[in-house]
Design a protein around this motif. Structure first.
Motif, mmCIF file in Angstrom:
data_model
loop_
_atom_site.group_PDB
_atom_site.id
_atom_site.type_symbol
_atom_site.label_atom_id
_atom_site.label_comp_id
_atom_site.label_asym_id
_atom_site.label_seq_id
_atom_site.Cartn_x
_atom_site.Cartn_y
_atom_site.Cartn_z
ATOM 1 N N ALA A 1 0.993 -1.053 0.156
ATOM 2 C CA ALA A 1 0.499 0.241 0.028
ATOM 3 C C ALA A 1 1.015 1.100 -0.190
ATOM 4 O O ALA A 1 0.543 2.333 -0.370
ATOM 5 C CB ALA A 1 -1.098 0.147 1.111
ATOM 6 N N TYR B 1 -6.502 -6.132 3.201
ATOM 7 C CA TYR B 1 -5.995 -5.186 2.535
ATOM 8 C C TYR B 1 -6.038 -3.922 2.456
ATOM 9 O O TYR B 1 -5.355 -3.625 2.940
ATOM 10 C CB TYR B 1 -5.396 -5.438 1.216
ATOM 11 C CG TYR B 1 -4.803 -4.517 0.505
ATOM 12 C CD1 TYR B 1 -3.497 -5.356 0.134
ATOM 13 C CD2 TYR B 1 -5.490 -3.967 -0.724
ATOM 14 C CE1 TYR B 1 -2.999 -3.697 -0.398
ATOM 15 C CE2 TYR B 1 -4.754 -2.832 -1.559
ATOM 16 C CZ TYR B 1 -3.162 -2.783 -1.196
ATOM 17 O OH TYR B 1 -2.679 -2.445 -1.799
ATOM 18 N N SER C 1 -4.540 -0.889 3.858
ATOM 19 C CA SER C 1 -4.370 0.871 3.147
ATOM 20 C C SER C 1 -4.839 2.135 3.672
ATOM 21 O O SER C 1 -4.040 2.567 3.089
ATOM 22 C CB SER C 1 -5.212 0.530 1.953
ATOM 23 O OG SER C 1 -4.215 -0.887 0.838
#
Length: 276
Positions: free
Chosen positions: A102, A149, A153
């Motif tokens: 990220a 994720y 992020s």
């Protein structure tokens, strides 16, 4: 277990180093402790009171609690209403590669969350989604990977790259040596002198520095590491009676007391919860 408190730990079947906790508390109080994982919590109802990073926090419904690995904290229900909350425990091995991705970096082990308590509806939504998937055992592996994720992020989006000052960096390096030594000898009868030697510091200077940096003594940290190592062994299905003595607890009663003050249940109850 306290009659007015309930704790349910659920290991993800798709993400091997992610565990969810659903908790309901009234009079139960956590001892001061730390986890090897990143911890993310959402207060659902009541108020969550805890001490961490030298500050006393109060988390009302909707707020997010963020704890970096080894962040010392305690916790209890505050106010007049019973406390209900969820937590996600994510090992650095599982989430730091996602942080790096990220952040557009090769590695991201130096990213740390600076806000212990925050209000972020976007992050809260991602956390609640992953808890839902794990707790209900629904969705596929890719669903849980995507949810994690999304969390990574958002964290990177909020904190960016953490760059400690040079003095803090030098202290971190020395204390990391000591912590690595403890982790590598968690089943040994360690002395303060052995640990301070690993950090190349005098015994009492090391004691002061460690306590100032982490909020607990090296001895308390050793006990904490033994509890965490025992938890991993329990998750692997090892017999409780074997785990007791391997990690330096005098007997099962001693192990039960220590474990319950951190996880809200006895080792046997925890093992049944995550291996059912």
């Amino acid at each position: 277990m306290e009659q007015d408190s309930q704790f349910r730990f659920i290991k993800s079947v798709h993400l091997p180093e992610v565990t969810a906790l659903e908790a309901a508390m009234d009079t139960f109080t956590y001892d001061k402790h730390a986890h090897e994982e990143y911890a993310f919590g959402v207060t659902l109802s009541g108020r969550q009171d805890f001490f961490s990073n030298g500050v006393y926090h109060r988390s009302p419904p909707g707020n997010i609690i963020q704890l970096n690995p080894d962040a010392v904290h305690d916790g209890n229900s505050g106010g007049d209403e019973p406390l209900n909350y969820v937590m996600l425990y994510v090992h650095p091995r599982q989430i730091e590669p996602l942080f790096a991705n990220a952040a557009g970096a090769e590695e991201a082990s130096d990213i740390r969350m600076s806000e212990t308590l925050t209000h972020d509806p976007v992050l809260r939504g991602h956390l609640m989604e992953l808890v839902r998937l794990i707790a209900n055992n629904v969705g596929s592996r890719i669903d849980q990977e995507h949810a994690l994720y999304q969390i990574a992020s958002r964290v990177v989006q909020r904190v960016g790259r953490f760059e400690p000052d040079e003095v803090a960096r030098r202290a971190d390096v020395l204390l990391r040596r000591a912590k690595d030594f403890i982790h590598n000898h968690v089943d040994a009868d360690l002395s303060l002198e052995e640990i301070s030697d690993a950090a190349n510091l005098s015994k009492y200077h090391f004691l002061r520095l460690f306590r100032r940096q982490y909020g607990i003594t090296p001895h308390q940290y050793v006990i904490n590491c033994r509890i965490n190592a025992a938890r991993t062994a329990l998750e692997a299905g090892e017999p409780v009676n074997d785990v007791v003595y391997r990690y330096g607890f005098s007997d099962l009663s001693h192990f039960n007391r220590r474990f319950k003050r951190i996880y809200g249940m006895t080792p046997r109850q925890y093992q049944q919860s995550v291996t059912a």
